[in-house]
Design an enzyme around this catalytic site. Structure first.
Site, PDB file in Angstrom:
ATOM      1  N   GLU A 174     -10.157   3.675  -4.712  1.00 44.60           N
ATOM      2  CA  GLU A 174      -9.904   5.006  -4.146  1.00 44.60           C
ATOM      3  C   GLU A 174      -8.865   5.841  -4.887  1.00 44.60           C
ATOM      4  O   GLU A 174      -7.952   6.417  -4.280  1.00 44.60           O
ATOM      5  CB  GLU A 174      -9.526   4.857  -2.658  1.00 44.60           C
ATOM      6  CG  GLU A 174     -10.661   4.259  -1.865  1.00 44.60           C
ATOM      7  CD  GLU A 174     -10.353   4.035  -0.392  1.00 44.60           C
ATOM      8  OE1 GLU A 174     -11.241   4.308   0.414  1.00 44.60           O
ATOM      9  OE2 GLU A 174      -9.245   3.600  -0.055  1.00 44.60           O
ATOM     10  N   ASP A 196       0.876  -1.168   0.000  1.00 43.93           N
ATOM     11  CA  ASP A 196       0.000   0.000   0.000  1.00 43.93           C
ATOM     12  C   ASP A 196       0.913   1.217   0.000  1.00 43.93           C
ATOM     13  O   ASP A 196       2.138   1.076  -0.113  1.00 43.93           O
ATOM     14  CB  ASP A 196      -0.933  -0.027   1.230  1.00 43.93           C
ATOM     15  CG  ASP A 196      -2.248   0.696   0.948  1.00 43.93           C
ATOM     16  OD1 ASP A 196      -2.220   1.932   0.801  1.00 43.93           O
ATOM     17  OD2 ASP A 196      -3.292   0.023   0.870  1.00 43.93           O
ATOM     18  N   HIS A 202      -3.077   4.033  -3.676  1.00 43.85           N
ATOM     19  CA  HIS A 202      -2.482   3.206  -2.613  1.00 43.85           C
ATOM     20  C   HIS A 202      -1.085   2.709  -2.992  1.00 43.85           C
ATOM     21  O   HIS A 202      -0.706   1.584  -2.676  1.00 43.85           O
ATOM     22  CB  HIS A 202      -3.398   2.031  -2.263  1.00 43.85           C
ATOM     23  CG  HIS A 202      -4.679   2.456  -1.601  1.00 43.85           C
ATOM     24  ND1 HIS A 202      -4.752   2.811  -0.281  1.00 43.85           N
ATOM     25  CD2 HIS A 202      -5.941   2.612  -2.097  1.00 43.85           C
ATOM     26  CE1 HIS A 202      -5.998   3.147   0.030  1.00 43.85           C
ATOM     27  NE2 HIS A 202      -6.740   3.044  -1.062  1.00 43.85           N
TER      28      HIS A 202
END
Ligand code: NAG
Ligand code: NAG
Length: 611
Positions: free
Chosen positions: A395, A270, A324
């Site tokens: 995201e 991440d 990420h």
């Protein structure tokens, strides 16, 4: 009389289901060893109940069948005994027979030669689990012969969504010999059969006894037919927000194997850290690991993947992208490759990412795709065939890409404007380029194109997804809350899905912000649609607020509740499941896990009395 001989005699008598009046012998025993010494009775429709008196033989009905330990009571009490997840059908004897691992033999004559080596490893895991019931040492030796005859019909050793996991298990006791038959299409079905067999066995250790005595008892007769409802029964573990040592990951895999889960979804990287060693790109861990010791070497990863396979579990590695991604990707300029990622560790973060530290791959830089290819090559080298890659895809923050002049001019060149839809095109382009790279690397290994997994996002909205993501290639992992229509919409559009409703199956909820904790009952009560497009589900352990110290209590026994939902999807209630889950919990403890408590101890000694 020597204490251990007396104990052996007593347990033999209990086994026979008949308690003689042993008042006089009890009096010879030093009180501090035996006080208190509850026994347990299986009461129809109520479950296991603690005796009313510490010495039930002195005062209770002498013909009632009492068990020395709650664990033994549970393996014979109720139609499904102590088996978790609940099998499709089971008929169990209420009698037990004492066994010892030294007299347990596996007959592998009827398994294809190609599968034998793996199956031997699988039986070793089971034998170790049996020893673990007695803390590694079964002191009570009986010479009852137990033969486990395994029949496997195919030589398949690959693990994927088409793997046949069904099995049949029969246990018969005749003339002091136990024969166990396990039959399955694949070794993975056979492994599940072995797991269930191990759940018919319990130590007879007394709950309060500190006497060093431990024997194993087996349900003396069983007929079980079993297969999973859902093909994909997974657990996501995030090893980026916190590094989780290998030993803890393996223990988590042990719990998954115990509950017949079959996908370890490894959210390996991440923006926070990049602990996954990539042999072609050593910079990832050099710049991305929290420290030199907080990383997984190629050798360790390979070993983990095999460890999981022996336990019937497929490892899916997730390289989350294009968002990420930050730490681990920040060395491009230094090496003359330009910015591989943008807004890495940038502030103020609120417009650039969901949580600090920020970072998003730079789709305008062809070098980023070259490095990504090297990473995918390494992942493809590690994973078992057919490899399953999770491409992340959640995201994406347009504010981050929009803050880079390089990306804006690239978009102009492509004819994308800088509206939301323009950025959507850029995002979709990233995934399709990444998929093409993955396909090329897979094909270089002589394999057909494989589907990949992707988190649901703005890009997977029903009105948009078909323009960007091919339904034959992407399996969408939907993490929307329960009230979202997305899962149904995607099924209608013909996408295959894996469901992880975040407000119910996220194990980190209740520990931060306004999120709400789901207890095991709530997790268990949730059902998924029975639809060909629903491959299954996962529970997710995000680790912003969890590290190895807390891991077990966050995950267990709640993940087990979801495991049963995905394996047999039973219609019975949470309450009827509870005694079996209590038994599973003590089994996990025996196997070295530290599951959270489910109720006051008194309630676990009195099934159904605390509803
Ligand atoms: C003993 O068992 C018999 C037969 O099951 C039953 O009728 C009787 O009530 C029991 N007595 C006690 C004290 O539990
Ligand atoms: C990107 O930035 C430009 C200029 O500041 C702005 O007009 C545009 O709305 C932004 N796009 C998005 C999707 O935020």
């Amino acid at each position: 009389m020597a204490l251990h001989r007396l104990l052996a005699l007593m347990t033999t008598m209990h086994l026979a289901g008949v308690l003689c009046n042993v008042e006089s012998t009890f009096d010879e025993i030093t009180p501090q060893i035996y006080e208190p010494s509850w026994m347990y009775k299986c009461v129809p429709d109520e479950g296991c109940q603690r005796s009313e008196h510490p010495r039930p033989t002195l005062s209770d009905n002498s013909t009632s069948a009492f068990f020395d330990s709650l664990d033994v009571c549970r393996i014979v009490c109720g139609r499904f005994g102590g088996i978790w997840p609940k099998p499709v059908t089971a008929a169990l004897s209420s009698q037990t027979v004492k066994i010892h691992p030294n007299y347990l033999r596996y007959d592998l004559l009827n398994v294809p030669a190609e599968t034998r080596e793996l199956l031997v490893e699988m039986t070793q895991v089971i034998s170790n689990n049996l020893l673990a019931e007695c803390g590694g040492h079964v002191t009570e030796v009986v010479d009852t012969q137990v033969v486990v005859i395994i029949v496997v019909k195919t030589a398949i050793t690959s693990l994927n969504w088409n793997t046949d996991e069904q099995y049949m298990l029969d246990v018969q006791t005749r003339g002091g010999e136990v024969s166990v038959h396990i039959e399955a299409e694949t070794i993975y079905g056979a492994r599940h059969g072995l797991e269930t067999f191990s759940q018919l066995i319990s130590s007879d250790k007394r709950d309060f006894s500190d006497v060093e005595h431990c024997g194993l008892v087996l349900v003396s007769g069983a007929k079980i037919r079993d297969r999973p409802i859902y093909k994909h029964r997974g657990l996501v573990l995030d090893t980026s927000r916190h590094f989780i040592p290998m030993v803890d990951i393996k223990r988590t895999i042990d719990g998954m194997a115990t509950t017949k889960m079959n996908v370890f979804h490894w959210h390996a990287t991440d923006s926070h850290s990049f602990p996954l060693e990539a042999s072609r790109v050593p910079q990832f861990t050099r710049y991305g690991a929290y420290s030199g010791s907080e990383m997984y070497t190629t050798e360790e990863i390979r070993e983990l993947i095999h460890y999981a396979k022996v336990r019937g579990i497929r490892v899916v590695i997730e390289i989350d992208a294009p968002a990420h991604s930050g730490n681990g990707w920040q060395w491009g300029r230094e090496y003359g490759l330009g910015d591989l990622a943008v807004c890495v560790n940038a502030y103020p973060w609120r417009h650039l990412c969901i949580e600090p530290p920020c970072g998003q791959l730079n789709p305008a830089n062809p070098n980023m795709y070259r490095v990504l290819r090297n990473l995918y090559q390494d992942v493809a080298d590690l994973l078992n065939s057919p490899p399953l890659l999770h491409m992340g895809g959640d995201e994406v923050y347009f504010g981050c890409w929009n803050s880079s002049q390089e990306i804006i001019s690239y978009m102009k060149d492509q004819g994308y404007d800088t509206t939301e839809e323009g950025f959507m095109k850029l995002w979709g382009e990233f995934h399709n380029k990444a998929l093409q790279i993955w396909d090329e690397e897979i094909s270089a290994k002589g394999l057909d194109p494989q589907p990949v997994m992707l988190w649901s996002s703005q890009l997977t909205q029903a009105q948009r997804i078909s323009q960007h993501l091919d339904k034959e290639r992407y399996i969408i992992e939907v993490w929307e809350p329960l009230n979202s229509p997305l899962l149904t919409q995607l099924l209608r559009l013909g996408y295959r899905t894996v469901s992880v409703p975040k407000d119910i199956w996220y194990l980190d909820h209740g520990f931060w912000g306004r999120t709400v904790y789901s207890n095991w009952r709530r997790m268990y009560a949730h059902t998924l649609p029975r639809d060909e497009g629903v491959l299954g589900g996962e529970v997710a352990m995000w680790t912003e607020y969890c590290d190895a110290q807390a891991l077990d209590t966050r995950v267990w026994p709640r993940a087990a509740a979801v495991a049963e939902r995905l394996w047999s999807d039973p219609t019975s209630t949470v309450y009827s499941a509870e005694p079996r889950l209590q038994r599973l919990r003590t089994r996990l403890i025996a196997r070295g896990l530290r599951p959270d408590a489910m109720s006051p101890a008194w309630c676990s000694q009195h099934d159904s009395k605390c509803l």
